[in-house]
Design an enzyme around this catalytic site. Sequence first.
Site, short mmCIF file in Angstrom:
data_model
loop_
_atom_site.label_atom_id
_atom_site.label_comp_id
_atom_site.label_asym_id
_atom_site.label_seq_id
_atom_site.Cartn_x
_atom_site.Cartn_y
_atom_site.Cartn_z
N ASN A 82 0.86 -1.19 0.00
CA ASN A 82 0.00 0.00 0.00
C ASN A 82 0.89 1.24 0.00
O ASN A 82 1.50 1.57 1.01
CB ASN A 82 -0.89 -0.03 1.25
CG ASN A 82 -1.73 1.22 1.41
OD1 ASN A 82 -1.88 2.00 0.47
ND2 ASN A 82 -2.28 1.42 2.59
N LYS B 149 0.05 4.33 -0.29
CA LYS B 149 -0.57 5.52 0.30
C LYS B 149 -0.33 6.73 -0.62
O LYS B 149 -0.34 6.58 -1.83
CB LYS B 149 -0.05 5.75 1.72
CG LYS B 149 -0.17 4.46 2.56
CD LYS B 149 0.11 4.66 4.01
CE LYS B 149 -0.02 3.32 4.73
NZ LYS B 149 0.11 3.44 6.17
N HIS C 19 -9.40 1.66 5.51
CA HIS C 19 -8.08 1.78 6.14
C HIS C 19 -8.21 2.74 7.32
O HIS C 19 -8.94 3.73 7.25
CB HIS C 19 -7.07 2.30 5.12
CG HIS C 19 -5.67 2.22 5.63
ND1 HIS C 19 -5.16 3.13 6.53
CD2 HIS C 19 -4.67 1.32 5.40
CE1 HIS C 19 -3.91 2.79 6.82
NE2 HIS C 19 -3.59 1.70 6.15
N GLU D 14 -6.45 5.05 8.36
CA GLU D 14 -6.18 6.47 8.06
C GLU D 14 -7.43 7.14 7.49
O GLU D 14 -7.67 8.33 7.72
CB GLU D 14 -4.99 6.57 7.09
CG GLU D 14 -3.68 6.31 7.82
CD GLU D 14 -2.58 5.70 6.96
OE1 GLU D 14 -2.67 5.74 5.73
OE2 GLU D 14 -1.62 5.15 7.55
N GLU E 63 -5.31 -4.57 11.22
CA GLU E 63 -4.24 -3.59 11.39
C GLU E 63 -4.47 -2.81 12.67
O GLU E 63 -5.26 -1.86 12.69
CB GLU E 63 -4.24 -2.61 10.20
CG GLU E 63 -4.01 -3.27 8.86
CD GLU E 63 -3.48 -2.26 7.85
OE1 GLU E 63 -2.38 -2.48 7.36
OE2 GLU E 63 -4.16 -1.26 7.58
N GLY F 277 2.59 2.41 10.78
CA GLY F 277 3.57 3.47 10.53
C GLY F 277 4.34 3.91 11.76
O GLY F 277 5.01 4.93 11.73
N SER G 50 3.51 -1.98 10.60
CA SER G 50 4.96 -2.04 10.84
C SER G 50 5.56 -3.41 10.52
O SER G 50 6.51 -3.85 11.17
CB SER G 50 5.28 -1.63 12.28
OG SER G 50 4.94 -0.27 12.47
P1 PGA Z 1 2.85 0.31 7.78
O1 PGA Z 1 1.40 0.55 7.16
O2 PGA Z 1 3.35 -1.00 7.20
O3 PGA Z 1 3.68 1.50 7.35
O4 PGA Z 1 2.69 0.23 9.25
C1 PGA Z 1 0.51 -0.51 7.00
C2 PGA Z 1 -0.77 0.02 6.42
O5 PGA Z 1 -1.13 1.16 6.71
O6 PGA Z 1 -1.46 -0.66 5.64
#
Ligand code: PGA
Length: 265
Positions: free
Chosen positions: A8, A10, A101, A103, A173, A179, A225
């Site tokens: 992903n 983003k 997601h 976010e 998640e 992140g 992560s």
């Molecule tokens: P990350 O993001 O691997 O940077 O933690 C995962 C995601 O948001 O799908």
Amino acid sequence: MKKYLIGNWKMNKTLQEATEFIKYLLSQLEVIKKDIDSSSFNLMIAPSFVHLFPINELIDKDRFIQLVAQNCHHETQGAFTGEVSATMLADVGVQCVIIGHSERRVYQKETNDVLASKVKKVLAAGMYALLCCGESMEQRNAGEHKAAVHQQLKEGLIDLTPFEVQKLLIAYEPVWAIGTGQVASLENVIEMHDFIRKILSDQHDILSDQYDRLGEQVPILYGGSCNPQNAGAIFGCSNVNGGLIGGAALQADHFMEIITALLEA
Ligand code: PGA
């Protein structure tokens, strides 16, 4: 069960960077592809909307890499300036859409009922829908992590037919792991993936000749992560059928290492 890996991106990468990444990945895959059973492994990339079309052209030949969108609108079409519909995505070669997601749940205030509509639209357009779920740190500290995820899955997956459930994927998640570099412990991963498997079975298992234990067949991906160092251990956990990778999917060599970790898990 089949394994799934989604990068992903983003809101990252210029068109040139995205193109270079895909070309590198294709060249690396060329070397190992003969040893991979493509019917048991789905490799997917989720670029920004504006890069979907050119990237589709790059991967079009053998579709070893599949195209994923990061979002879509919950209505079919109409006066929604700046939005993109599920049908438009399917039309440019998208095979799967990420829905809900964290976010988007946080920054765009997307609610479970809006997400349920999006899931329906994606499935109606013939694509796979990947619904994300996961608790915040506050919810975990209050012991509400299971209740929070249960509610997201109950309300986000409402009214799905058995046929639709066959094109569903889930990503667990934990919001506090996205992140942040703070990956969930293997105990947390196993606890939550087993719990989600049970919810899916309770909600969607249908015992009939045509649809056999559907909830048990929905892939559950881990995200948060995940990196080349921890991927192998995470992918080895029960009910982890792959990964949704953010930061570590931005660098092609890191992403290749995660692909290898999943194939070997
Ligand atoms: P990350 O993001 O691997 O940077 O933690 C995962 C995601 O948001 O799908």
